[in-house]
Design a protein around this motif. Structure first.
Motif, PDB file in Angstrom:
ATOM      1  N   SER A  33       0.838  -1.212   0.000  1.00 41.30           N
ATOM      2  CA  SER A  33       0.000   0.000   0.000  1.00 41.30           C
ATOM      3  C   SER A  33       0.868   1.256   0.000  1.00 41.30           C
ATOM      4  N   MET A  34       2.104   1.154   0.551  1.00 40.67           N
ATOM      5  CA  MET A  34       3.001   2.302   0.497  1.00 40.67           C
ATOM      6  C   MET A  34       3.582   2.499  -0.907  1.00 40.67           C
ATOM      7  N   ALA A  35       3.735   1.388  -1.637  1.00 45.49           N
ATOM      8  CA  ALA A  35       4.344   1.468  -2.965  1.00 45.49           C
ATOM      9  C   ALA A  35       3.325   1.834  -4.046  1.00 45.49           C
ATOM     10  N   LEU A  36       2.043   1.597  -3.774  1.00 49.11           N
ATOM     11  CA  LEU A  36       1.041   1.753  -4.836  1.00 49.11           C
ATOM     12  C   LEU A  36       0.910   3.161  -5.429  1.00 49.11           C
ATOM     13  N   PRO A  37       1.010   4.214  -4.625  1.00 50.10           N
ATOM     14  CA  PRO A  37       0.793   5.544  -5.229  1.00 50.10           C
ATOM     15  C   PRO A  37       1.680   5.800  -6.446  1.00 50.10           C
ATOM     16  N   GLU A  38       2.849   5.151  -6.490  1.00 48.92           N
ATOM     17  CA  GLU A  38       3.738   5.322  -7.637  1.00 48.92           C
ATOM     18  C   GLU A  38       3.259   4.567  -8.871  1.00 48.92           C
TER      19      GLU A  38
ATOM     20  N   TYR B 261       7.923  -7.368  -6.544  1.00 48.50           N
ATOM     21  CA  TYR B 261       8.398  -8.413  -5.617  1.00 48.50           C
ATOM     22  C   TYR B 261       7.376  -9.520  -5.394  1.00 48.50           C
ATOM     23  N   TRP B 262       6.108  -9.241  -5.706  1.00 47.94           N
ATOM     24  CA  TRP B 262       5.099 -10.303  -5.585  1.00 47.94           C
ATOM     25  C   TRP B 262       5.395 -11.460  -6.524  1.00 47.94           C
ATOM     26  N   GLN B 263       6.135 -11.213  -7.594  1.00 49.64           N
ATOM     27  CA  GLN B 263       6.463 -12.325  -8.494  1.00 49.64           C
ATOM     28  C   GLN B 263       7.305 -13.367  -7.768  1.00 49.64           C
ATOM     29  N   TRP B 264       8.141 -12.902  -6.815  1.00 55.32           N
ATOM     30  CA  TRP B 264       8.924 -13.856  -6.023  1.00 55.32           C
ATOM     31  C   TRP B 264       8.085 -14.502  -4.935  1.00 55.32           C
ATOM     32  N   TRP B 265       7.462 -13.672  -4.116  1.00 52.40           N
ATOM     33  CA  TRP B 265       6.645 -14.221  -3.023  1.00 52.40           C
ATOM     34  C   TRP B 265       5.567 -15.150  -3.569  1.00 52.40           C
ATOM     35  N   GLY B 266       4.867 -14.697  -4.593  1.00 54.95           N
ATOM     36  CA  GLY B 266       3.750 -15.484  -5.139  1.00 54.95           C
ATOM     37  C   GLY B 266       4.231 -16.786  -5.745  1.00 54.95           C
ATOM     38  N   SER B 267       5.290 -16.722  -6.534  1.00 52.15           N
ATOM     39  CA  SER B 267       5.756 -17.937  -7.199  1.00 52.15           C
ATOM     40  C   SER B 267       6.246 -18.966  -6.181  1.00 52.15           C
ATOM     41  N   ILE B 268       7.065 -18.511  -5.229  1.00 52.90           N
ATOM     42  CA  ILE B 268       7.670 -19.467  -4.295  1.00 52.90           C
ATOM     43  C   ILE B 268       6.609 -20.110  -3.404  1.00 52.90           C
ATOM     44  N   PHE B 269       5.753 -19.287  -2.809  1.00 49.54           N
ATOM     45  CA  PHE B 269       4.785 -19.877  -1.881  1.00 49.54           C
ATOM     46  C   PHE B 269       3.696 -20.665  -2.608  1.00 49.54           C
ATOM     47  N   SER B 270       3.201 -20.150  -3.722  1.00 51.00           N
ATOM     48  CA  SER B 270       2.121 -20.902  -4.380  1.00 51.00           C
ATOM     49  C   SER B 270       2.657 -22.182  -5.015  1.00 51.00           C
ATOM     50  N   ALA B 271       3.954 -22.207  -5.338  1.00 48.74           N
ATOM     51  CA  ALA B 271       4.510 -23.455  -5.868  1.00 48.74           C
ATOM     52  C   ALA B 271       4.456 -24.557  -4.812  1.00 48.74           C
ATOM     53  N   MET B 272       4.362 -24.171  -3.547  1.00 49.93           N
ATOM     54  CA  MET B 272       4.266 -25.187  -2.485  1.00 49.93           C
ATOM     55  C   MET B 272       2.822 -25.538  -2.139  1.00 49.93           C
ATOM     56  N   GLU B 273       1.864 -24.806  -2.721  1.00 53.12           N
ATOM     57  CA  GLU B 273       0.464 -25.092  -2.405  1.00 53.12           C
ATOM     58  C   GLU B 273       0.006 -26.505  -2.769  1.00 53.12           C
ATOM     59  N   PRO B 274       0.607 -27.147  -3.795  1.00 53.32           N
ATOM     60  CA  PRO B 274       0.193 -28.524  -4.062  1.00 53.32           C
ATOM     61  C   PRO B 274       0.513 -29.496  -2.925  1.00 53.32           C
ATOM     62  N   ILE B 275       1.465 -29.144  -2.046  1.00 51.31           N
ATOM     63  CA  ILE B 275       1.872 -30.093  -1.001  1.00 51.31           C
ATOM     64  C   ILE B 275       0.688 -30.562  -0.141  1.00 51.31           C
ATOM     65  N   PRO B 276      -0.096 -29.630   0.433  1.00 50.51           N
ATOM     66  CA  PRO B 276      -1.210 -30.136   1.245  1.00 50.51           C
ATOM     67  C   PRO B 276      -2.203 -30.978   0.440  1.00 50.51           C
ATOM     68  N   PHE B 277      -2.378 -30.649  -0.833  1.00 48.94           N
ATOM     69  CA  PHE B 277      -3.293 -31.481  -1.639  1.00 48.94           C
ATOM     70  C   PHE B 277      -2.725 -32.877  -1.829  1.00 48.94           C
ATOM     71  N   PHE B 278      -1.400 -32.950  -2.022  1.00 52.76           N
ATOM     72  CA  PHE B 278      -0.788 -34.270  -2.178  1.00 52.76           C
ATOM     73  C   PHE B 278      -0.909 -35.060  -0.879  1.00 52.76           C
ATOM     74  N   MET B 279      -0.696 -34.365   0.245  1.00 54.78           N
ATOM     75  CA  MET B 279      -0.818 -35.053   1.528  1.00 54.78           C
ATOM     76  C   MET B 279      -2.229 -35.581   1.727  1.00 54.78           C
ATOM     77  N   MET B 280      -3.207 -34.837   1.246  1.00 57.75           N
ATOM     78  CA  MET B 280      -4.588 -35.282   1.378  1.00 57.75           C
ATOM     79  C   MET B 280      -4.813 -36.599   0.622  1.00 57.75           C
ATOM     80  N   THR B 281      -4.188 -36.711  -0.556  1.00 58.97           N
ATOM     81  CA  THR B 281      -4.323 -37.942  -1.333  1.00 58.97           C
ATOM     82  C   THR B 281      -3.699 -39.118  -0.580  1.00 58.97           C
ATOM     83  N   VAL B 282      -2.478 -38.904  -0.093  1.00 54.30           N
ATOM     84  CA  VAL B 282      -1.799 -39.970   0.637  1.00 54.30           C
ATOM     85  C   VAL B 282      -2.607 -40.362   1.864  1.00 54.30           C
TER      86      VAL B 282
END
Ligand code: HEM
Ligand code: HEM
Ligand SMILES: [Fe+2]
Lengths: 150, 477
Positions: A33-38, B261-282
């Motif tokens: 939210s701090m970065a969005l204004p840009e 930076y969301w490209q890093w956070w989003g990619s890394i964490f969502s790439a692990m989202e299949p883990i709980p689904f796999f555990m559910m199958t097992v």
């Protein structure tokens, strides 16, 4: 073996992990939210200006006519009709072309072709929608879409 | 049925299945509009059919979750619901609100509906999945509060089990995140940012808790495996869900105006989202292999195993396919998204609701399990619907890959509408497969009528058959 990892440990990982990552998510949200204004062109949204009011009106019309039910906007929505986040660019940076397109839809559709309704917008409504779409195209979307076809 | 008040679940389940049928009919209408563009135009434009399709889906899944809760919470808590009358009242309110909303979609132009319902006072309409008029949304909140009061009160005054607790956390989360649907600023980036707090934090967050607890309940009941084991699994699965899924929201923040930076956070964490689904199958297969009893309801067991597998395929595999930001740059908002959306929703949430219905309905109708013939029909419907959903996903994936190539990747990108023409064959195949899905659904509904005419199966009969044949053949056949 089974005893070394107990149910209590599993429970603590659940509560601890969830709370930790939710707080981290809130921190990232705050930073964003701090970065969005840009990036989000909020300077044109000022409701004390004619343009700001037009864009707000345009967004309301966008929503009240459910354009998102056929189109995507910045890649989200439906996939039945063209992406509109960059339609301003695709139409040669021209709001008149957007207005002309919307205005010229035949009420009975186009035989055999996916059809867009005729909304019978008044001129000020058309202008508002076109300004809203122009605003959407100016948001900094990290280089998406890959080309003007959307 | 141990507690009479569990019976209110019946109403919810019946309405859920009726709305499921409506959902599929409108899906087929849209499928045809994809290839015959002016089909039913302007009477039912595509966007209207889409609202009915997706909103019917969400409402019937919510009805299914509520029915599941009303059924399993008393059994786990070992007491009746604190207010069965409230559960019935809320059912009718919810059903009437849903019906009126659908009638509004179909018979009033959307802009007129917005005006009639005073959308300008608190504008919330016209956003994907949240198209309901604001008063309908308020109605949903009221129903949810009354529901949570009923379920929460029952849980807190009864025996506390992990299944109940996890279900309650999931349901409270569902209600809390829905509140973000009332936040709709003019700033498009903020609007989209918090829209995902409803959509993503539902399906990849709190709904998975609901999924996990219903699955655990059905498995405890049908396999007789020790509760301690099931509960430990459940905690580990939902821990992984939230640890990966909350930050995983970032996979929707790549291209909507939010920082890179969301490209890093989003990619890394969502790439692990299949883990709980796999555990559910097992987990599901493990429990069934270690079962201590042979429950006569084989159909319920099939749905439970099916949901574990299909959720992993639809959410885990098809989600992973397009979740890394360099891939998503090309696939964002294409038929790949639609392919994933279909298999994930079907595998995770449609199938778990059908699993609890399959388990609980016979019991509410006074038998442990339905007759052999009814179960065979139900299992046919399982395979028809599941296999056709796999093919729908494959056809949409093929369409999506071509769309990405022609419109976004090749040296001479083509216009959207031209590309749609080029890939029409896959939309035809999707539509035909959708008809097979419909046949599966008809068989499913028919199996209830067959069941009502024949005496049910019992554990005793199954054990007898097992002894007689010295094998599992009779019980499984
Ligand atoms: C069986 C026949 C079905 C057909 C022909 C069908 C067709 C469609 C079509 C054409 C769309 C709109 C895509 C667009 O926006 O352009 C859609 C959206 C959707 N359908 Fe279906 N559908 C069917 C079954 C189902 C089932 C069983 C489910 C649930 C499990 C489902 C869940 C959805 C969802 C979640 C969306 C929104 C997708 C998104 O935004 O990515 N559909 N469907
Ligand atoms: C049961 C769980 C899930 C369901 C029901 C589900 C459903 C959906 C739906 C309906 C959409 C389309 C939203 C829209 O209309 O814009 C979507 C988008 C998406 N999902 Fe899922 N999903 C699930 C799990 C996952 C998982 C585990 C992953 C990653 C591993 C994932 C990755 C994605 C991505 C990257 C998108 C964005 C697609 C785009 O850019 O257009 N999903 N999901
Ligand atoms: Fe997501």
């Amino acid at each position: 073996m089974a005893q070394t990892f107990t149910k209590t440990m599993a429970r603590n990982i659940f509560y601890g992990g969830s709370v930790f990552f939710f707080l981290l998510f809130l921190a990232l949200t705050f930073d964003t939210s701090m970065a969005l204004p840009e990036r989000d062109r909020r300077e044109v949204l000022d409701p004390n200006t004619e343009l700001g009011r037009q864009i707000a009106h345009g967004k309301a019309l966008w929503e009240e006519n459910n354009c998102i039910g056929c189109h995507s906007l910045l890649g989200e929505g439906a996939y039945f009709a063209p992406e509109l986040g960059n339609v301003y660019v695709r139409f040669g940076n021209n709001t008149e072309a957007i207005k002309a397109f919307i205005q010229s839809r035949p009420a009975e559709g186009i035989p055999g072709r996916r059809s867009m309704p005729q909304f019978n917008f008044a001129p000020d409504q058309l202008e508002a929608i076109a300004q809203f779409l122009k605003y959407a195209s100016e948001i900094n979307t990290a280089g998406w879409p890959p080309n003007k076809q959307g | 049925m141990k507690y009479p008040s569990q019976g209110v679940a019946r109403l919810y389940f019946i309405a859920a299945i009726a709305l499921f049928a409506a959902q599929i009919l409108f899906g087929l209408i849209m499928g045809l509009q994809y290839v015959i563009g002016d089909f039913l135009f302007p009477a039912i434009p595509f966007n209207v059919a889409r609202m009915v399709h997706t909103n019917a889906l969400i409402v019937w899944l919510l009805m299914g979750f509520m029915g599941a809760a009303y059924y399993l919470v008393p059994e786990e808590a070992e007491r009746d619901l604190i207010a069965p009358w409230l559960a019935k009242l809320m059912f009718w309110i919810f059903l009437v609100a849903a019906a009126l909303t659908v009638v509004g979609y179909l018979f009033v132009p959307y802009a007129g509906l917005a005006k009639m319902t005073g959308n300008e006072l608190l504008p919330t309409m016209g956003r994907e999945f949240l198209e309901q008029p604001t008063i309908t949304k308020i109605g949903i909140v009221i129903v949810a509060l009354a529901f949570l009061f009923n379920i929460g009160g029952t849980i807190l005054t009864g025996r506390k089990t992990v299944v109940n607790l996890v279900l309650l956390i999931g349901l409270v989360g569902l209600a809390v995140f829905f509140l973000f649907s009332f936040y709709n600023p003019t700033n498009l980036v903020l609007d989209k940012y918090f829209w995902w707090w409803v959509v993503h934090l539902w399906v990849e967050g709190v709904w998975e808790l609901i999924l996990g607890s219903i699955l655990a309940f059905v498995l405890i009941k049908t396999t007789g495996v020790d509760r301690e084991v099931v509960e430990k699994w459940l905690y580990v699965i939902i821990a992984m869900t939230l640890i990966t899924g909350i930050i995983g929201t970032g996979h929707h923040y790549y291209w909507i105006g939010t920082p890179e930076y969301w490209q890093w956070w989003g990619s890394i964490f969502s790439a692990m989202e299949p883990i709980p689904f796999f555990m559910m199958t097992v987990f599901a297969f493990n429990m069934v292999n270690r079962r201590r009893r042979n429950h006569p309801n084989k159909a319920a067991m099939l749905w439970a195993l099916g949901t574990a597998v299909m959720a992993f395929l639809g959410a885990g595999v098809w989600g992973f396919l397009h979740t890394l930001s360099p891939v998503n740059y090309y696939t964002h908002g294409t038929q790949i998204t639609a392919a994933h959306g279909h298999m994930a929703f079907y595998g995770a949430y449609v199938m778990i609701v059908l699993a609890i219905i399959s388990y609980a309905m016979p019991i509410m109708n006074g038998r442990e399990a339905n007759s052999q013939r009814s179960q065979v029909l139900e299992m046919w419907s399982f395979w028809l619907m599941t296999v056709s959903m796999v093919f729908i996903t494959l056809f949409l994936t093929a369409a999506g890959i071509l769309q990405v190539y022609l419109q976004r990747f090749s040296d001479a990108p083509m216009q959207f509408m031209l590309v749609q023409d080029k890939i029409a064959i896959f939309y035809w195949l999707r539509e035909l497969t959708g008809l097979v899905f419909l046949i599966g659904l008809v068989l499913y509904i028919w199996s209830f009528f067959v069941a009502s005419k024949e005496p049910g199966l019992t554990s005793a009969a199954v054990d007898q058959a097992l002894k007689g044949n010295g094998g599992t053949a009779a019980a499984i056949a």
